[in-house]
Design a protein around this motif. Structure first.
Motif, PDB file in Angstrom:
ATOM      1  N   LEU A   1       0.827  -1.209   0.000  1.00 26.25           N
ATOM      2  CA  LEU A   1       0.000   0.000   0.000  1.00 26.25           C
ATOM      3  C   LEU A   1       0.860   1.257   0.000  1.00 26.25           C
ATOM      4  O   LEU A   1       0.550   2.249  -0.676  1.00 26.25           O
ATOM      5  CB  LEU A   1      -0.927   0.005   1.216  1.00 26.25           C
ATOM      6  CG  LEU A   1      -2.074  -1.008   1.191  1.00 26.25           C
ATOM      7  CD1 LEU A   1      -2.853  -0.979   2.491  1.00 26.25           C
ATOM      8  CD2 LEU A   1      -3.015  -0.754   0.013  1.00 26.25           C
ATOM      9  N   ARG A   2       1.974   1.225   0.739  1.00 27.14           N
ATOM     10  CA  ARG A   2       2.879   2.380   0.761  1.00 27.14           C
ATOM     11  C   ARG A   2       3.374   2.685  -0.652  1.00 27.14           C
ATOM     12  O   ARG A   2       3.427   3.861  -1.073  1.00 27.14           O
ATOM     13  CB  ARG A   2       4.046   2.083   1.693  1.00 27.14           C
ATOM     14  CG  ARG A   2       4.954   3.289   1.931  1.00 27.14           C
ATOM     15  CD  ARG A   2       6.067   2.956   2.931  1.00 27.14           C
ATOM     16  NE  ARG A   2       5.528   2.664   4.261  1.00 27.14           N
ATOM     17  CZ  ARG A   2       5.502   1.447   4.809  1.00 27.14           C
ATOM     18  NH1 ARG A   2       5.987   0.390   4.141  1.00 27.14           N
ATOM     19  NH2 ARG A   2       5.013   1.273   6.014  1.00 27.14           N
ATOM     20  N   ALA A   3       3.705   1.639  -1.407  1.00 24.37           N
ATOM     21  CA  ALA A   3       4.163   1.845  -2.783  1.00 24.37           C
ATOM     22  C   ALA A   3       3.072   2.460  -3.644  1.00 24.37           C
ATOM     23  O   ALA A   3       3.320   3.384  -4.433  1.00 24.37           O
ATOM     24  CB  ALA A   3       4.639   0.521  -3.374  1.00 24.37           C
ATOM     25  N   LEU A   4       1.849   1.963  -3.503  1.00 22.81           N
ATOM     26  CA  LEU A   4       0.746   2.477  -4.315  1.00 22.81           C
ATOM     27  C   LEU A   4       0.385   3.913  -3.950  1.00 22.81           C
ATOM     28  O   LEU A   4      -0.024   4.697  -4.813  1.00 22.81           O
ATOM     29  CB  LEU A   4      -0.479   1.576  -4.152  1.00 22.81           C
ATOM     30  CG  LEU A   4      -0.394   0.232  -4.863  1.00 22.81           C
ATOM     31  CD1 LEU A   4      -1.438  -0.737  -4.320  1.00 22.81           C
ATOM     32  CD2 LEU A   4      -0.566   0.406  -6.366  1.00 22.81           C
ATOM     33  N   LEU A   5       0.524   4.255  -2.681  1.00 17.36           N
ATOM     34  CA  LEU A   5       0.155   5.601  -2.247  1.00 17.36           C
ATOM     35  C   LEU A   5       1.221   6.640  -2.572  1.00 17.36           C
ATOM     36  O   LEU A   5       0.949   7.844  -2.522  1.00 17.36           O
ATOM     37  CB  LEU A   5      -0.119   5.603  -0.747  1.00 17.36           C
ATOM     38  CG  LEU A   5      -1.349   4.806  -0.294  1.00 17.36           C
ATOM     39  CD1 LEU A   5      -1.439   4.776   1.225  1.00 17.36           C
ATOM     40  CD2 LEU A   5      -2.632   5.378  -0.896  1.00 17.36           C
ATOM     41  N   THR A   6       2.414   6.199  -2.913  1.00 19.52           N
ATOM     42  CA  THR A   6       3.512   7.142  -3.157  1.00 19.52           C
ATOM     43  C   THR A   6       4.053   7.088  -4.581  1.00 19.52           C
ATOM     44  O   THR A   6       4.896   7.921  -4.932  1.00 19.52           O
ATOM     45  CB  THR A   6       4.672   6.879  -2.172  1.00 19.52           C
ATOM     46  OG1 THR A   6       5.122   5.526  -2.306  1.00 19.52           O
ATOM     47  CG2 THR A   6       4.224   7.126  -0.736  1.00 19.52           C
ATOM     48  N   ASP A   7       3.594   6.156  -5.391  1.00 24.02           N
ATOM     49  CA  ASP A   7       4.120   5.987  -6.750  1.00 24.02           C
ATOM     50  C   ASP A   7       2.978   6.160  -7.745  1.00 24.02           C
ATOM     51  O   ASP A   7       2.214   5.231  -8.031  1.00 24.02           O
ATOM     52  CB  ASP A   7       4.755   4.602  -6.886  1.00 24.02           C
ATOM     53  CG  ASP A   7       5.487   4.412  -8.209  1.00 24.02           C
ATOM     54  OD1 ASP A   7       5.152   5.116  -9.187  1.00 24.02           O
ATOM     55  OD2 ASP A   7       6.369   3.539  -8.288  1.00 24.02           O
ATOM     56  N   ASP A   8       2.873   7.369  -8.309  1.00 25.95           N
ATOM     57  CA  ASP A   8       1.790   7.654  -9.251  1.00 25.95           C
ATOM     58  C   ASP A   8       1.894   6.814 -10.520  1.00 25.95           C
ATOM     59  O   ASP A   8       0.885   6.384 -11.081  1.00 25.95           O
ATOM     60  CB  ASP A   8       1.796   9.138  -9.631  1.00 25.95           C
ATOM     61  CG  ASP A   8       1.377  10.037  -8.478  1.00 25.95           C
ATOM     62  OD1 ASP A   8       0.896   9.495  -7.457  1.00 25.95           O
ATOM     63  OD2 ASP A   8       1.534  11.266  -8.603  1.00 25.95           O
ATOM     64  N   GLY A   9       3.118   6.568 -10.969  1.00 24.99           N
ATOM     65  CA  GLY A   9       3.298   5.777 -12.185  1.00 24.99           C
ATOM     66  C   GLY A   9       2.808   4.351 -12.004  1.00 24.99           C
ATOM     67  O   GLY A   9       2.162   3.786 -12.895  1.00 24.99           O
ATOM     68  N   LEU A  10       3.113   3.745 -10.859  1.00 28.78           N
ATOM     69  CA  LEU A  10       2.642   2.392 -10.578  1.00 28.78           C
ATOM     70  C   LEU A  10       1.122   2.351 -10.554  1.00 28.78           C
ATOM     71  O   LEU A  10       0.509   1.452 -11.145  1.00 28.78           O
ATOM     72  CB  LEU A  10       3.206   1.919  -9.232  1.00 28.78           C
ATOM     73  CG  LEU A  10       2.699   0.574  -8.709  1.00 28.78           C
ATOM     74  CD1 LEU A  10       3.064  -0.558  -9.662  1.00 28.78           C
ATOM     75  CD2 LEU A  10       3.250   0.309  -7.305  1.00 28.78           C
ATOM     76  N   CYS A  11       0.505   3.307  -9.893  1.00 26.33           N
ATOM     77  CA  CYS A  11      -0.957   3.363  -9.848  1.00 26.33           C
ATOM     78  C   CYS A  11      -1.542   3.455 -11.253  1.00 26.33           C
ATOM     79  O   CYS A  11      -2.510   2.762 -11.584  1.00 26.33           O
ATOM     80  CB  CYS A  11      -1.416   4.574  -9.032  1.00 26.33           C
ATOM     81  SG  CYS A  11      -1.787   4.211  -7.315  1.00 26.33           S
ATOM     82  N   ALA A  12      -0.967   4.313 -12.076  1.00 21.91           N
ATOM     83  CA  ALA A  12      -1.492   4.509 -13.421  1.00 21.91           C
ATOM     84  C   ALA A  12      -1.371   3.236 -14.256  1.00 21.91           C
ATOM     85  O   ALA A  12      -2.284   2.882 -15.011  1.00 21.91           O
ATOM     86  CB  ALA A  12      -0.770   5.668 -14.105  1.00 21.91           C
TER      87      ALA A  12
END
Length: 384
Positions: free
Chosen positions: A336-347
């Motif tokens: 979750l930390r990665a998803l909340l801080t990495d806009d590229g990963l989310c996209a």
């Protein structure tokens, strides 16, 4: 030639769980494909043109979830009164075929999970996982026997994932054919805007069985996240008798100010929650398929799911979503930390999720379900 089907479901006039979403997607799609449908159910009629509705009264007392045992009994009586009108009777929750001892037509049932079939019978399993474990354990002991009896009455079985199919067939020693996985299909929904990658750190949980769907693990992960992402917030959509326990856990963990419990919401209001979520989190102990995951993917919201059960047939870890071991707080917090801080990963996950969801259509689901009816009726004709 058209098939005349009697659909049996408690959730057609209103939707409370994934069974209701399934019912409201399948029946209109079958009618659109040129077949006739009649509904035996509870609540208000859906008002679909050309679809007759036969209401079944609600029992004054029935402690089973959704009152499924009393509904099974009342629905069987109603169906017997309509004998001779249908080619197939399809129970959209397979366990509700329990009371069909003299079926007027071939019986099809849809199994949405293997929770009763696969969960251990030992009370220690339940004590370790659930605050309301005595009630759950006693219910499991009875309901497992009833579900096995119901599924053994079926002439054909539809499941929402290969995992559910394999589990119930093995655990209940079923000899039913045809037996097919038909993944649920949803009507197209426009992706929400702005994109998930640009939203605030807002997590969303949607489910009614809080503990089995991993809410305690999510609350603990939320507590671990706050040091790195202090603005993180969680919305919990759904309700369950253990809600007070979950609210107490949030207070104990010091995250009550970051958690909002909404209770049950209408579908339009759930859709509004997707529109403000950066990530949908469903870290279930086990999931039959994960309809909520599909709804989120369809709308462009990245998903985090438990890695056990049918979710693995929808979510590919790191490709169109994230899978985490059930109960693993540290791993869930890290992902979750990665998803909340990495806009590229989310996209990237959001785009792949939308592409995956596009294949799960009502028309495809109806065609595959109609193929099950056709195979069942052909087998019957060959034996006659």
């Amino acid at each position: 030639l058209g098939v005349n089907i009697c659909y049996v479901s408690q959730q057609v006039g209103e939707v409370r769980t994934g069974v209701g979403t399934y019912a409201r997607a399948l029946v209109p799609a079958v009618v659109d494909a040129g077949h006739e449908a009649t509904i035996v159910g509870r609540g208000a009629a859906p008002g679909w043109p050309g679809v007759a509705f036969h209401a079944v009264p609600r029992a004054a007392v029935d402690p089973t979830p959704e009152g499924w045992v009393s509904f099974a009994r009342a629905a069987a009586r109603r169906i017997r009164g309509l004998e001779g009108r249908f080619d197939v009777v399809h129970f959209l929750d397979a366990r509700e075929a329990l009371s069909m001892r003299r079926p007027p037509a071939p019986l099809v049932g849809t199994a949405h999970d293997a929770y009763l079939a696969s969960a251990p019978a030992s009370p220690g399993y339940w004590r370790a996982r659930y605050t309301d474990w005595p009630r759950r354990w006693l219910y499991h002991r009875l309901a497992r026997r009833l579900e096995r009896r119901a599924l053994r009455r079926l002439d054909a079985l539809v499941t929402n994932s290969d995992w559910v199919r394999d589990a119930v067939v093995a655990r209940y020693a079923l000899r039913v054919a045809p037996c097919r996985t038909v993944y649920i299909g949803l009507a197209a929904a426009a992706p929400v805007a702005p994109s998930a990658a640009l939203r605030a750190p807002h997590l969303l949980f949607v489910g009614v069985n809080f503990q089995r769907k991993g809410l305690p693990t999510l609350l603990r992960a939320l507590a671990a996240l706050r040091a790195d992402v202090p603005a993180v917030r969680l919305t919990v959509v759904g309700d369950h008798p253990t809600r007070a326990d979950m609210e107490a856990l949030a207070r104990t963990l010091g995250v009550a100010d970051a958690v909002r419990f909404t209770g049950l919401l209408a579908p339009a209001d759930v859709a509004a929650c997707y529109a403000t979520a950066r990530v949908l989190v469903l870290p279930s102990e086990v999931e039959g398929f994960g309809l909520t995951l599909l709804e989120a993917m369809q709308r462009g919201v990245p998903v985090v799911a438990g890695a056990e059960g049918g979710s693995r047939e929808l979510v590919r870890d790191g490709v169109n979503g994230v899978l985490v071991p059930p109960g693993d707080v540290a791993t869930l917090a890290a992902r979750l930390r990665a998803l909340l801080t990495d806009d590229g990963l989310c996209a990237r996950l959001a785009a792949a999720g939308r592409e995956t969801a596009a294949a799960f259509t009502p028309a495809r689901m109806a065609a595959e379900t109609l193929a099950v009816y056709g195979e069942l009726l052909e087998r019957r004709a060959c034996r006659a």
